[in-house]
Design a protein around this motif. Sequence first.
Motif, PDB file in Angstrom:
ATOM      1  N   VAL A 177      41.371  45.315  38.924  1.00 38.11           N
ATOM      2  CA  VAL A 177      41.661  46.256  37.911  1.00 38.11           C
ATOM      3  C   VAL A 177      40.602  47.304  38.021  1.00 38.11           C
ATOM      4  CG1 VAL A 177      41.400  46.808  35.344  1.00 38.11           C
ATOM      5  CG2 VAL A 177      42.496  44.671  36.251  1.00 38.11           C
ATOM      6  N   VAL A 178      40.769  48.599  38.062  1.00 33.33           N
ATOM      7  CA  VAL A 178      39.771  49.619  38.435  1.00 33.33           C
ATOM      8  C   VAL A 178      39.750  50.746  37.161  1.00 33.33           C
ATOM      9  CG1 VAL A 178      40.000  49.466  40.981  1.00 33.33           C
ATOM     10  CG2 VAL A 178      41.792  51.156  39.526  1.00 33.33           C
ATOM     11  N   ASP A 179      40.533  50.465  36.340  1.00 35.05           N
ATOM     12  CA  ASP A 179      40.599  51.479  35.238  1.00 35.05           C
ATOM     13  C   ASP A 179      41.196  50.973  34.022  1.00 35.05           C
ATOM     14  OD1 ASP A 179      39.674  53.527  33.609  1.00 35.05           O
ATOM     15  OD2 ASP A 179      41.072  55.211  34.646  1.00 35.05           O
ATOM     16  N   ARG A 180      40.970  51.060  32.682  1.00 35.88           N
ATOM     17  CA  ARG A 180      41.781  50.909  31.720  1.00 35.88           C
ATOM     18  C   ARG A 180      41.768  51.762  30.469  1.00 35.88           C
ATOM     19  NH1 ARG A 180      38.793  46.419  33.120  1.00 35.88           N
ATOM     20  NH2 ARG A 180      39.771  44.024  33.062  1.00 35.88           N
ATOM     21  N   ALA A 181      43.044  51.663  29.669  1.00 34.93           N
ATOM     22  CA  ALA A 181      43.258  52.607  28.551  1.00 34.93           C
ATOM     23  C   ALA A 181      43.813  51.761  27.555  1.00 34.93           C
ATOM     24  CB  ALA A 181      44.145  53.648  28.907  1.00 34.93           C
ATOM     25  N   ASP A 182      43.917  52.317  26.440  1.00 32.66           N
ATOM     26  CA  ASP A 182      44.348  51.492  25.251  1.00 32.66           C
ATOM     27  C   ASP A 182      43.754  50.312  24.953  1.00 32.66           C
ATOM     28  OD1 ASP A 182      46.360  51.401  23.248  1.00 32.66           O
ATOM     29  OD2 ASP A 182      47.766  50.330  24.428  1.00 32.66           O
ATOM     30  N   ASP A 183      42.597  50.210  24.998  1.00 30.63           N
ATOM     31  CA  ASP A 183      41.796  49.100  24.635  1.00 30.63           C
ATOM     32  C   ASP A 183      42.440  47.704  25.553  1.00 30.63           C
ATOM     33  OD1 ASP A 183      40.447  50.133  22.456  1.00 30.63           O
ATOM     34  OD2 ASP A 183      42.175  49.946  21.067  1.00 30.63           O
ATOM     35  N   GLY A 184      42.463  48.163  26.823  1.00 33.30           N
ATOM     36  CA  GLY A 184      42.883  47.338  27.740  1.00 33.30           C
ATOM     37  C   GLY A 184      44.287  46.717  27.708  1.00 33.30           C
ATOM     38  N   ARG A 185      45.196  47.459  27.127  1.00 33.37           N
ATOM     39  CA  ARG A 185      46.477  47.201  26.956  1.00 33.37           C
ATOM     40  C   ARG A 185      47.237  47.799  28.142  1.00 33.37           C
ATOM     41  NH1 ARG A 185      48.698  44.352  22.610  1.00 33.37           N
ATOM     42  NH2 ARG A 185      47.043  43.958  20.888  1.00 33.37           N
TER      43      ARG A 185
ATOM     44  N   LEU B 101      50.774  40.083  34.636  1.00 37.09           N
ATOM     45  CA  LEU B 101      49.383  40.120  35.354  1.00 37.09           C
ATOM     46  C   LEU B 101      48.427  38.893  34.686  1.00 37.09           C
ATOM     47  CD1 LEU B 101      48.726  43.939  35.430  1.00 37.09           C
ATOM     48  CD2 LEU B 101      49.406  42.492  37.302  1.00 37.09           C
ATOM     49  N   GLY B 102      48.154  37.859  35.490  1.00 35.34           N
ATOM     50  CA  GLY B 102      47.613  36.802  34.831  1.00 35.34           C
ATOM     51  C   GLY B 102      48.749  36.226  33.996  1.00 35.34           C
ATOM     52  N   ASP B 103      48.162  35.761  32.946  1.00 37.36           N
ATOM     53  CA  ASP B 103      49.181  35.349  32.049  1.00 37.36           C
ATOM     54  C   ASP B 103      49.740  36.310  30.688  1.00 37.36           C
ATOM     55  OD1 ASP B 103      46.943  35.591  30.472  1.00 37.36           O
ATOM     56  OD2 ASP B 103      46.978  33.474  29.855  1.00 37.36           O
ATOM     57  N   ILE B 104      49.473  37.384  31.215  1.00 32.99           N
ATOM     58  CA  ILE B 104      49.866  38.322  30.293  1.00 32.99           C
ATOM     59  C   ILE B 104      51.065  39.432  30.600  1.00 32.99           C
ATOM     60  CG2 ILE B 104      49.097  40.727  28.855  1.00 32.99           C
ATOM     61  CD1 ILE B 104      46.252  39.687  29.109  1.00 32.99           C
ATOM     62  N   ALA B 105      52.262  39.384  29.673  1.00 32.50           N
ATOM     63  CA  ALA B 105      53.455  39.974  30.299  1.00 32.50           C
ATOM     64  C   ALA B 105      53.210  41.487  30.435  1.00 32.50           C
ATOM     65  CB  ALA B 105      54.341  39.838  28.991  1.00 32.50           C
ATOM     66  N   VAL B 106      53.837  42.008  31.380  1.00 37.08           N
ATOM     67  CA  VAL B 106      53.893  43.486  31.713  1.00 37.08           C
ATOM     68  C   VAL B 106      55.317  44.136  31.156  1.00 37.08           C
ATOM     69  CG1 VAL B 106      54.099  45.239  33.675  1.00 37.08           C
ATOM     70  CG2 VAL B 106      52.791  43.259  33.962  1.00 37.08           C
ATOM     71  N   LEU B 107      55.169  45.019  30.016  1.00 30.67           N
ATOM     72  CA  LEU B 107      56.245  45.588  29.233  1.00 30.67           C
ATOM     73  C   LEU B 107      56.727  46.774  29.905  1.00 30.67           C
ATOM     74  CD1 LEU B 107      54.555  45.036  25.754  1.00 30.67           C
ATOM     75  CD2 LEU B 107      56.031  43.476  27.132  1.00 30.67           C
ATOM     76  N   ASP B 108      55.971  47.439  30.926  1.00 29.49           N
ATOM     77  CA  ASP B 108      56.305  48.597  31.307  1.00 29.49           C
ATOM     78  C   ASP B 108      55.450  49.100  32.281  1.00 29.49           C
ATOM     79  OD1 ASP B 108      57.932  51.042  31.623  1.00 29.49           O
ATOM     80  OD2 ASP B 108      56.919  52.253  30.040  1.00 29.49           O
TER      81      ASP B 108
ATOM     82  N   ALA C 132      41.319  41.395  30.151  1.00 30.06           N
ATOM     83  CA  ALA C 132      39.925  41.442  30.256  1.00 30.06           C
ATOM     84  C   ALA C 132      39.280  41.327  31.633  1.00 30.06           C
ATOM     85  CB  ALA C 132      38.863  40.537  29.376  1.00 30.06           C
ATOM     86  N   ALA C 133      40.083  40.475  32.554  1.00 29.74           N
ATOM     87  CA  ALA C 133      39.759  40.389  34.043  1.00 29.74           C
ATOM     88  C   ALA C 133      39.573  41.408  34.839  1.00 29.74           C
ATOM     89  CB  ALA C 133      40.830  39.005  34.436  1.00 29.74           C
ATOM     90  N   ARG C 134      38.809  41.309  35.703  1.00 32.75           N
ATOM     91  CA  ARG C 134      38.721  42.444  36.819  1.00 32.75           C
ATOM     92  C   ARG C 134      39.537  42.073  37.995  1.00 32.75           C
ATOM     93  NH1 ARG C 134      36.336  46.497  39.104  1.00 32.75           N
ATOM     94  NH2 ARG C 134      35.699  46.378  41.201  1.00 32.75           N
ATOM     95  N   GLU C 135      39.680  40.810  38.485  1.00 29.26           N
ATOM     96  CA  GLU C 135      40.509  40.208  39.370  1.00 29.26           C
ATOM     97  C   GLU C 135      41.762  39.629  38.660  1.00 29.26           C
ATOM     98  OE1 GLU C 135      39.827  41.175  42.564  1.00 29.26           O
ATOM     99  OE2 GLU C 135      37.907  41.972  41.943  1.00 29.26           O
ATOM    100  N   VAL C 136      42.830  40.026  39.497  1.00 34.51           N
ATOM    101  CA  VAL C 136      44.178  39.440  38.704  1.00 34.51           C
ATOM    102  C   VAL C 136      45.135  38.974  39.615  1.00 34.51           C
ATOM    103  CG1 VAL C 136      45.076  41.708  38.199  1.00 34.51           C
ATOM    104  CG2 VAL C 136      45.462  39.784  36.738  1.00 34.51           C
TER     105      VAL C 136
END
Length: 210
Positions: free
Chosen positions: A26-34, A57-64, A81-85
């Motif tokens: 993960v090299v950048d984030r927006a929307d509070d990590g969403r 990504l990890g255990d989190i669903a990719v919605l779009d 929150a993770a950097r490597e995924v």
Amino acid sequence: TGAGIGGVTERLYYTDAYLSRFRATVVDRADDGRTVYLDRSAFYPTSGGQPNDLGRLGDIAVLDVVDEGERVAHRLAAPLAAREVEGAIDWTRRFDLMQQHTGQHLLSAVLEEMFGWPTVSVHFGAESSTLDIDVGTVSPEAVAAAEVRVNAVVWENRPVRVACEDAAVATGLRKATGRSGSIRIVTIADLDRSACGGTHVRATGEIGAI
């Protein structure tokens, strides 16, 4: 290169449409990590009539998955929150879209070959696929003839190849491209050459009946 602000996402699906799991940073984030940006991704963003991939990504669903030019944005069901995924593509959905997209190239090529009808636009989906052609009317006889021809090519199991060429010297394209520099060309052996960024099967037999 990374996909941080001003960076570039390495699009793994360009070279391997069958890659369904991958590791990335993960090299950048927006929307509070969403919304996250990765240095490399196998997730296909909505483009060219083909819907985006889904998965995790990890255990989190990719919605779009959104194409932002140089970067690919992954919009998630919860903050990451993770950097490597590890990414995992919904393979059933991906392969269905690969079948639809290659099937569309085949049908578009046959309609142009048999009747001179160019394809104007396409749309792929879970329930149906549509192909808009530039012709006033289409007779039932023409539909039947095209169906026989495209399915004959399916059963021949012709190779489908993807390669990059210089747009300035690329020849034999079904539809001219306005792009310059290196372009990605999808070829159905002895039938079609089209500039395309989508995901495709390896041979026409994998499309299934049209």
